[in-house]
Design an enzyme around this catalytic site. Structure first.
Site, PDB file in Angstrom:
ATOM      1  N   GLU A 181     -29.665 -13.402 -48.622  1.00 31.19           N
ATOM      2  CA  GLU A 181     -30.436 -12.322 -48.005  1.00 31.19           C
ATOM      3  C   GLU A 181     -30.518 -12.506 -46.492  1.00 31.19           C
ATOM      4  O   GLU A 181     -30.292 -11.566 -45.725  1.00 31.19           O
ATOM      5  CB  GLU A 181     -31.836 -12.287 -48.618  1.00 31.19           C
ATOM      6  CG  GLU A 181     -32.726 -11.188 -48.066  1.00 31.19           C
ATOM      7  CD  GLU A 181     -34.122 -11.244 -48.657  1.00 31.19           C
ATOM      8  OE1 GLU A 181     -34.832 -10.239 -48.555  1.00 31.19           O
ATOM      9  OE2 GLU A 181     -34.509 -12.307 -49.205  1.00 31.19           O
TER      10      GLU A 181
ATOM     11  N   ARG B  86     -27.953  12.335 -18.613  1.00 31.04           N
ATOM     12  CA  ARG B  86     -29.266  12.495 -17.965  1.00 31.04           C
ATOM     13  C   ARG B  86     -29.149  12.173 -16.476  1.00 31.04           C
ATOM     14  O   ARG B  86     -28.710  11.076 -16.097  1.00 31.04           O
ATOM     15  CB  ARG B  86     -30.277  11.561 -18.633  1.00 31.04           C
ATOM     16  CG  ARG B  86     -31.607  11.430 -17.936  1.00 31.04           C
ATOM     17  CD  ARG B  86     -32.416  12.688 -18.013  1.00 31.04           C
ATOM     18  NE  ARG B  86     -33.788  12.439 -17.579  1.00 31.04           N
ATOM     19  CZ  ARG B  86     -34.610  13.383 -17.132  1.00 31.04           C
ATOM     20  NH1 ARG B  86     -34.196  14.637 -17.061  1.00 31.04           N
ATOM     21  NH2 ARG B  86     -35.829  13.063 -16.776  1.00 31.04           N
TER      22      ARG B  86
ATOM     23  N   GLN C 256     -28.955   0.698 -11.518  1.00 26.98           N
ATOM     24  CA  GLN C 256     -28.689  -0.662 -11.981  1.00 26.98           C
ATOM     25  C   GLN C 256     -29.589  -1.069 -13.148  1.00 26.98           C
ATOM     26  O   GLN C 256     -29.139  -1.741 -14.093  1.00 26.98           O
ATOM     27  CB  GLN C 256     -28.851  -1.646 -10.825  1.00 26.98           C
ATOM     28  CG  GLN C 256     -28.417  -3.060 -11.173  1.00 26.98           C
ATOM     29  CD  GLN C 256     -28.521  -4.000  -9.986  1.00 26.98           C
ATOM     30  OE1 GLN C 256     -29.508  -3.965  -9.239  1.00 26.98           O
ATOM     31  NE2 GLN C 256     -27.507  -4.827  -9.780  1.00 26.98           N
TER      32      GLN C 256
END
Length: 386
Positions: A246, A272, A283
């Site tokens: 798991e 955008r 940056q």
């Protein structure tokens, strides 16, 4: 450890299938949670039909007997194409925690009884270990199994169990010899129709809301002897086996989610515009994108390294702990960066960005908390030294 051409094709085909068929109306289903069984079971059955649940099973039980690495590649593709992190976690939980344990420790009769159904989706399985007073101390169990004529009588309560409200069978860990501690723990297959076995309602939770989570109650529940998995006292070994698998691979689809998330962020940051230029050119945003890619690639390396170890039959307790620790925390970090890149839009539910963050946070808890993984790693490094 590059993927083979076949594994890339498996991953990409799974991605395309998931994108076309899974995760519809996710925003609304996330609000409702896992109470509507029809919502959840429809996509579960599609996953079963595609073969996500049966990839690791032998052919005689309806499986494809794929390598671990190829199975992981396919499950990564599931996460790339499906934005429903609850569904993908549920699939991985059954594959790596429940099916793997039964496949390894069942008798031929038991395997024939349960593995085909787990593989084709007609059976949903839960892994019943956690209790109210155990948690990280996994073997501090109060659930008991008393030997009686023809079987055992189980009494106790389990909590925070994935798939519990919908399970058809549960792998329940109980103490057959409380004085022996972890060496007195045994594992049983309990079926939904057993008298005295009750599945709780789905819990309300922060994230992964489409994956049912709840409790299991056993009150004088008789379990026939032929549903003991392994022998008496083998429960500790079965649990350790199960939890190693798991921890290695439960994040296989979440690595795919991180890839999908990064692609979404790169697209948004390119479109955008702020201060006259795309935000990707600032940056601070570019650095976040770079960090997200770095975490994705290191997570992939650890995931497939663990898969190759398992394909070679090597034990990997430390690798499992490191893989689970790194990927769980990388997913949280990437989800936080994704939210910051999207700004106010990311805070709104319709974008799905905030949902990824809520979903990611659960990963630092389930399967052993990040603190437990660090404890496992440090204990192995120290080699028992004081």
């Amino acid at each position: 450890m590059p993927l083979t051409t076949e594994q890339i094709e498996l991953r990409d085909a799974a991605r395309d299938f998931a994108a076309a068929n899974l995760g519809r109306d996710l925003e609304a289903r996330d609000r409702r949670g896992a109470e509507d069984a029809g919502d959840w079971l429809g996509d579960w059955r599609k996953c079963a039909e595609y073969g996500f649940l049966s990839a690791q099973l032998p052919v005689e039980y309806g499986g494809r007997r794929m390598s671990v690495s190829s199975t992981v590649a396919m499950l990564e593709g599931l996460g790339m194409g499906c934005a429903d992190n609850g569904l993908t976690l549920a699939v991985n939980g059954q594959v790596w925690a429940v099916t793997e344990a039964i496949k390894t420790f069942a008798t031929d009769e038991q395997a024939g009884r349960w593995l085909p159904g787990l593989g084709d989706g007609s059976l949903i399985g839960s892994d019943g270990m956690t209790e109210r007073d155990s948690g990280s101390d996994a073997f501090a169990l109060k659930t008991t199994a008393e030997r009686v004529d023809g079987g055992y009588v189980l009494n106790g309560e389990k909590i925070l169990i994935g798939l519990a409200p919908r399970c058809d069978i549960a792998l329940v860990f109980a103490s057959t010899d409380p004085a022996a501690g972890r060496w007195g723990v045994s594992a049983f297959i309990v079926e939904a129709g057993d008298e005295g076995f009750e599945r709780g309602l789905p819990d309300s939770k922060m994230g992964l809301r489409t994956a049912p989570l709840g409790g299991l109650t056993l009150e004088n529940c008789f379990v026939p002897e032929d549903r003991l998995l392994g022998g008496e006292g083998d429960g500790g070994a079965i649990f350790q086996h199960s939890v190693e698998w798991e921890r290695c691979f439960i994040f296989a689809s979440h690595v795919g989610s991180m890839a999908r998330q990064l692609e979404q962020c790169v697209d948004f940051a390119g479109r955008r515009k702020v201060f006259g230029t795309a935000i990707a050119n600032h940056q601070s945003v570019g650095n976040r994108l770079a960090d997200m890619r770095l975490r994705l690639e290191t997570s992939r390396l650890m995931l497939y390294h663990a898969a190759e170890m398992k394909d070679r039959g090597e034990p990997c307790t430390m690798t499992a702990a490191m893989t689970k620790l790194h990927i769980s925390e990388a997913f949280v970090a990437n989800s936080t960066d994704a939210l910051r890149i999207h700004g106010g839009a990311g805070y709104m539910t319709e974008t799905g960005v905030e949902r990824d963050l809520r979903d990611a946070l659960g990963g630092v808890i389930y399967g052993g908390t990040s603190d437990i993984q660090r404890q496992v790693i440090s204990a192995i490094l120290m080699g028992g030294r004081a």
